[in-house]
Write an enzyme that holds these catalytic residues in place. Structure first.
Site, PDB file in Angstrom:
ATOM      1  N   ASP A 107      35.663 -33.355  10.541  1.00 24.86           N
ATOM      2  CA  ASP A 107      35.151 -34.665  10.156  1.00 24.86           C
ATOM      3  C   ASP A 107      33.668 -34.555   9.797  1.00 24.86           C
ATOM      4  O   ASP A 107      33.304 -33.767   8.932  1.00 24.86           O
ATOM      5  CB  ASP A 107      35.427 -35.649  11.307  1.00 24.86           C
ATOM      6  CG  ASP A 107      35.151 -37.098  10.962  1.00 24.86           C
ATOM      7  OD1 ASP A 107      36.006 -37.721  10.325  1.00 24.86           O
ATOM      8  OD2 ASP A 107      34.064 -37.594  11.332  1.00 24.86           O
ATOM      9  N   ARG A 108      32.786 -35.318  10.438  1.00 25.31           N
ATOM     10  CA  ARG A 108      31.360 -35.240  10.112  1.00 25.31           C
ATOM     11  C   ARG A 108      30.835 -33.818  10.285  1.00 25.31           C
ATOM     12  O   ARG A 108      29.991 -33.358   9.510  1.00 25.31           O
ATOM     13  CB  ARG A 108      30.541 -36.179  10.997  1.00 25.31           C
ATOM     14  CG  ARG A 108      30.951 -37.627  10.978  1.00 25.31           C
ATOM     15  CD  ARG A 108      30.944 -38.241   9.611  1.00 25.31           C
ATOM     16  NE  ARG A 108      29.611 -38.247   8.996  1.00 25.31           N
ATOM     17  CZ  ARG A 108      29.377 -38.651   7.748  1.00 25.31           C
ATOM     18  NH1 ARG A 108      30.381 -39.036   6.971  1.00 25.31           N
ATOM     19  NH2 ARG A 108      28.155 -38.655   7.272  1.00 25.31           N
ATOM     20  N   HIS A 152      34.504 -48.243   7.030  1.00 23.69           N
ATOM     21  CA  HIS A 152      33.322 -47.905   7.822  1.00 23.69           C
ATOM     22  C   HIS A 152      32.284 -47.138   6.997  1.00 23.69           C
ATOM     23  O   HIS A 152      31.086 -47.230   7.261  1.00 23.69           O
ATOM     24  CB  HIS A 152      33.724 -47.092   9.055  1.00 23.69           C
ATOM     25  CG  HIS A 152      34.401 -45.795   8.750  1.00 23.69           C
ATOM     26  ND1 HIS A 152      35.580 -45.704   8.038  1.00 23.69           N
ATOM     27  CD2 HIS A 152      34.052 -44.505   9.057  1.00 23.69           C
ATOM     28  CE1 HIS A 152      35.937 -44.440   7.931  1.00 23.69           C
ATOM     29  NE2 HIS A 152      35.028 -43.701   8.516  1.00 23.69           N
ATOM     30  N   TYR A 212      25.800 -41.560   8.502  1.00 22.35           N
ATOM     31  CA  TYR A 212      26.696 -42.076   7.455  1.00 22.35           C
ATOM     32  C   TYR A 212      25.914 -42.597   6.249  1.00 22.35           C
ATOM     33  O   TYR A 212      26.361 -42.456   5.106  1.00 22.35           O
ATOM     34  CB  TYR A 212      27.578 -43.179   8.027  1.00 22.35           C
ATOM     35  CG  TYR A 212      28.840 -42.659   8.675  1.00 22.35           C
ATOM     36  CD1 TYR A 212      30.036 -42.621   7.979  1.00 22.35           C
ATOM     37  CD2 TYR A 212      28.840 -42.200   9.991  1.00 22.35           C
ATOM     38  CE1 TYR A 212      31.200 -42.156   8.554  1.00 22.35           C
ATOM     39  CE2 TYR A 212      29.996 -41.725  10.583  1.00 22.35           C
ATOM     40  CZ  TYR A 212      31.173 -41.700   9.856  1.00 22.35           C
ATOM     41  OH  TYR A 212      32.321 -41.221  10.438  1.00 22.35           O
ATOM     42  N   HIS A 272      44.410 -37.058  12.824  1.00 26.52           N
ATOM     43  CA  HIS A 272      43.044 -36.675  12.479  1.00 26.52           C
ATOM     44  C   HIS A 272      42.408 -35.808  13.554  1.00 26.52           C
ATOM     45  O   HIS A 272      41.673 -34.865  13.247  1.00 26.52           O
ATOM     46  CB  HIS A 272      42.212 -37.941  12.268  1.00 26.52           C
ATOM     47  CG  HIS A 272      40.780 -37.685  11.923  1.00 26.52           C
ATOM     48  ND1 HIS A 272      40.386 -37.065  10.749  1.00 26.52           N
ATOM     49  CD2 HIS A 272      39.624 -37.970  12.598  1.00 26.52           C
ATOM     50  CE1 HIS A 272      39.069 -36.980  10.707  1.00 26.52           C
ATOM     51  NE2 HIS A 272      38.578 -37.528  11.815  1.00 26.52           N
TER      52      HIS A 272
END
Length: 292
Positions: A107-108, A152, A212, A272
């Protein structure tokens, strides 16, 4: 008592002026750095890290702005850019006496890993990205009503102020939504780990939003510069994703293939949070990667 990865040693290591990372290190052998995603901490790697430590030195930090790592104020768009956090990763490895290392991110963390591998090919020997697209491509494929799944991203892309207030005022509901919606195996996220992720995220709202926000700004600039220059990954790359490319109308393997000449692309039946839902599958893929 704080949760930890069993058998790993913890320390705080300074990686930039005024920024120290919380890091867990275990095992011995060739180094591999594991970077966590949102809304989690290094603890998401607990199963994978323990297995890899049988043959590797495994380094699991909390990213800048997350978990128990420092959370500097957002001075400008670079404070939480993938490039800045990638520089943190290289500085961390060097502080642990590793000039070269394999790198895997979820992910990030995978986006930080992407930028680290692009910017530091002399340091990153292998790269794995779990369930993410490169930043520039992510924004390109999110179109029409299908983009609602990534609401988001748009919320946290806004100028400083609104998103931070909204999320801080409902942090448990906000972060719980993703822990629930993104898993196919809820039991893989036991109550004590869910609580740890929620607490860590609630304590880091400004820095998470800043991370983000950078993805909608400076991170895309850096990616586009690589596209314009024709830059690709110099090392073997493995990408593991859910099969959501078809649902959103694009070929995920082809997207990654444009960046990675030496690519192994897999889809998984896990959700995920695959490092917790299917750790044996992830361990096998990472072992295969570092053997390439």
């Amino acid at each position: 008592m704080a949760l930890s990865i069993p058998g790993f040693e913890y320390s705080r290591i300074t990686v930039a002026d005024g920024v120290a990372l919380n890091v867990a290190v275990g095992g011995s052998g060739s180094p591999i750095v594991l970077l966590h995603g949102f809304p989690q901490t290094h603890l998401m790697w607990r199963h994978v890290a323990g297995e890899l430590a049988r043959e590797c030195t495994v380094i699991c930090p909390d990213l800048r702005g997350y978990g128990d790592s420092d959370k500097p104020a957002e001075v400008d768009e670079n404070t939480y850019s993938n490039r800045t956090m990638g520089n943190d990763v290289v500085a961390l490895a060097q502080a642990l006496w590793h000039e070269q290392f394999a790198l895997a991110g979820h992910d990030r963390g995978a986006l930080v890993g992407f930028r680290t591998a692009m910017d530091h090919p002399e340091a990153v020997t292998h790269f794995a990205g779990l369930d993410v697209l490169p930043t520039l491509d992510m924004w390109k494929v999110l179109q029409g009503t299908s983009a609602a799944v990534a609401f988001h991203l748009y919320l946290m892309a806004q100028p400083p102020g609104l998103a931070e207030v909204m999320i801080a005022n409902s942090s448990d509901a906000f972060f719980t939504y993703f822990l629930d919606a993104w898993t196919k195996k809820p039991e893989a996220l036991p109550a004590e780990y869910r609580a740890a992720y929620l607490k860590a995220s609630a304590d880091a709202v400004p820095s998470i939003v800043a991370d983000y926000r950078a993805s909608a700004g400076i991170d895309t600039v850096h990616d586009q510069a690589d596209v314009d220059a024709g830059n690709t990954f110099a090392m073997p790359v493995t990408v593991i994703q859910q099969d959501w490319g078809a649902a959103l109308g694009y070929d995920a393997a082809a997207v990654w293939g444009a960046w990675a000449p030496d690519l192994e692309h897999y889809t998984t039946n896990a959700g995920h949070f695959m490092a917790e839902e299917a750790p044996s599958e992830i361990v096998a893929a990472l072992r295969a990667l570092v053997a390439r």
